[in-house]
Design a protein around this motif. Structure first.
Motif, short mmCIF file in Angstrom:
data_model
loop_
_atom_site.label_atom_id
_atom_site.label_comp_id
_atom_site.label_asym_id
_atom_site.label_seq_id
_atom_site.Cartn_x
_atom_site.Cartn_y
_atom_site.Cartn_z
N ALA A 80 0.86 -1.18 0.00
CA ALA A 80 0.00 0.00 0.00
C ALA A 80 0.89 1.23 0.00
N VAL A 81 0.62 2.16 -0.91
CA VAL A 81 1.49 3.33 -1.07
C VAL A 81 0.65 4.59 -1.20
N PRO A 82 1.24 5.77 -0.92
CA PRO A 82 0.54 7.02 -1.19
C PRO A 82 0.23 7.14 -2.68
N ALA A 83 -0.81 7.85 -3.03
CA ALA A 83 -1.24 7.95 -4.42
C ALA A 83 -0.13 8.46 -5.33
N ASP A 84 0.68 9.40 -4.82
CA ASP A 84 1.72 9.97 -5.67
C ASP A 84 2.90 9.02 -5.88
N ARG A 85 2.88 7.87 -5.21
CA ARG A 85 3.95 6.89 -5.39
C ARG A 85 3.47 5.62 -6.10
N LEU A 86 2.19 5.60 -6.46
CA LEU A 86 1.63 4.38 -7.04
C LEU A 86 2.33 4.00 -8.34
N ASP A 87 2.45 4.94 -9.26
CA ASP A 87 3.06 4.62 -10.55
C ASP A 87 4.50 4.14 -10.39
N ALA A 88 5.24 4.80 -9.50
CA ALA A 88 6.64 4.41 -9.30
C ALA A 88 6.74 3.01 -8.71
N ALA A 89 5.86 2.69 -7.77
CA ALA A 89 5.90 1.36 -7.14
C ALA A 89 5.55 0.27 -8.15
N VAL A 90 4.54 0.53 -8.99
CA VAL A 90 4.16 -0.45 -10.00
C VAL A 90 5.27 -0.60 -11.04
N ALA A 91 5.84 0.51 -11.46
CA ALA A 91 6.91 0.46 -12.46
C ALA A 91 8.13 -0.29 -11.92
N ALA A 92 8.45 -0.08 -10.65
CA ALA A 92 9.62 -0.76 -10.07
C ALA A 92 9.40 -2.27 -10.06
N LEU A 93 8.22 -2.72 -9.63
CA LEU A 93 7.95 -4.15 -9.61
C LEU A 93 7.89 -4.72 -11.02
N ALA A 94 7.25 -4.00 -11.94
CA ALA A 94 7.19 -4.47 -13.32
C ALA A 94 8.58 -4.60 -13.92
N GLY A 95 9.45 -3.63 -13.61
CA GLY A 95 10.81 -3.69 -14.11
C GLY A 95 11.58 -4.87 -13.57
N THR A 96 11.39 -5.16 -12.29
CA THR A 96 12.05 -6.32 -11.69
C THR A 96 11.59 -7.61 -12.36
N LEU A 97 10.28 -7.75 -12.54
CA LEU A 97 9.74 -8.96 -13.16
C LEU A 97 10.19 -9.10 -14.61
N ALA A 98 10.18 -8.00 -15.34
CA ALA A 98 10.54 -8.05 -16.76
C ALA A 98 12.01 -8.37 -16.97
N ALA A 99 12.86 -8.05 -15.99
CA ALA A 99 14.30 -8.27 -16.14
C ALA A 99 14.71 -9.71 -15.86
N ASN A 100 13.82 -10.50 -15.26
CA ASN A 100 14.15 -11.88 -14.94
C ASN A 100 13.97 -12.79 -16.15
N ALA A 101 14.51 -14.00 -16.04
CA ALA A 101 14.44 -14.96 -17.14
C ALA A 101 12.99 -15.29 -17.46
#
Length: 268
Positions: free
Chosen positions: A189-210
């Motif tokens: 759970a994150v503040p609204a102004d951090r939602l996009d950054a949190a989603v992008a960070a997780l998506a980037g982590t997942l996309a970088a894996n095999a």
């Protein structure tokens, strides 16, 4: 994330390896209409057929994620009796949630606001759920006199446990973000102004894996959770990975102290 003003079927956009599906009926809190079911099935098929797409993000337009399936359609079917039932091969909400859970690529639900009714199951069908601190959830099935479909109940019990599932379904109470986090419904759970950054960070982590082994392990984990593990197939995926190009690149990158760069998986 930009909000559209026109009410439409769900919208698919892609950026690099990340596909984003946006529910787009903001004036009705992104209520899911019967015609949206086929549209969402088609979108999931497109995402899964594109090897370069490695992550899917599901979100809503405006101030809510989704108010769930259109109750007017359920009421109309009830009034019509058996004649009002859709054809056996017509897309169903349960089928959509199951399809989303089994999607090959990892999925993130970006909960930009409240989530109600059947939409709580769509979000739970995703692998991860990141929500704003002001989001809430509400499952009104018992209050509506509706026995929820079995696939959804299985998902809630296997992912959250029977106590949490009973609290949600049998009381029909609203849970706030802190409670959603506590029972494991929210990953973060994150503040609204951090939602996009949190989603992008997780998506980037997942996309970088095999990607191939990520897809394989997601499938195995889902099977274990549902008690349907195909042990032979899981063992075969493990053995194939030991001889595959992804482990060669992963070990080489580890030795060279650099991030690995994995090729897109073969189609199919």
């Amino acid at each position: 994330m930009a909000s559209g003003s026109e009410s439409t079927a769900p919208v698919l956009t892609t950026e690099g390896p990340v596909a984003t599906v946006r529910l787009n009926r903001a004036h009705h809190l992104n209520r899911i209409e019967p015609e949206d079911l086929a549209a969402l099935h088609a979108i999931l098929d497109r995402v899964e057929a594109a090897p370069a797409l490695r992550v899917l993000v599901l979100t809503g337009t405006g101030r809510a994620f989704s108010s769930g399936y259109h109750l007017g359609d359920i009421a109309a079917r009830n009034a019509a009796g058996p004649a009002g039932d859709p054809p056996a091969d017509a897309p169903s909400f349960e089928g959509l949630a199951n399809r989303l859970e089994d999607l090959a690529v990892p999925t993130i639900c970006r909960l930009n606001g409240p989530v109600y009714g059947g939409a709580t199951d769509l979000a739970l069908a995703c692998d991860f759920r990141i929500g704003v601190e002001t989001c809430e959830m509400f499952m009104p099935a018992a209050r509506l006199g509706l026995h929820y479909y079995a696939g959804g109940l299985v998902r809630f019990v296997t992912r959250l446990g029977p106590d949490a599932a009973k609290a949600l379904f049998l009381t029909a109470r609203t849970l706030d973000a802190a409670q959603m986090l506590r029972i494991g419904y929210l990953t973060e759970a994150v503040p609204a102004d951090r939602l996009d950054a949190a989603v992008a960070a997780l998506a980037g982590t997942l996309a970088a894996n095999a990607p191939t082994v990520t897809r394989g392990m997601k499938r195995t984990i889902n099977e274990i959770a549902r008690g349907t593990l195909d042990a032979a197939a899981a063992d075969r995926r493990h053995r194939d990975s030991l001889q595959g190009p992804e482990v060669r690149e992963g070990v080489r990158a580890f030795a060279q102290k650099r991030p690995p760069v994995f090729d897109d998986p073969a189609p199919g």
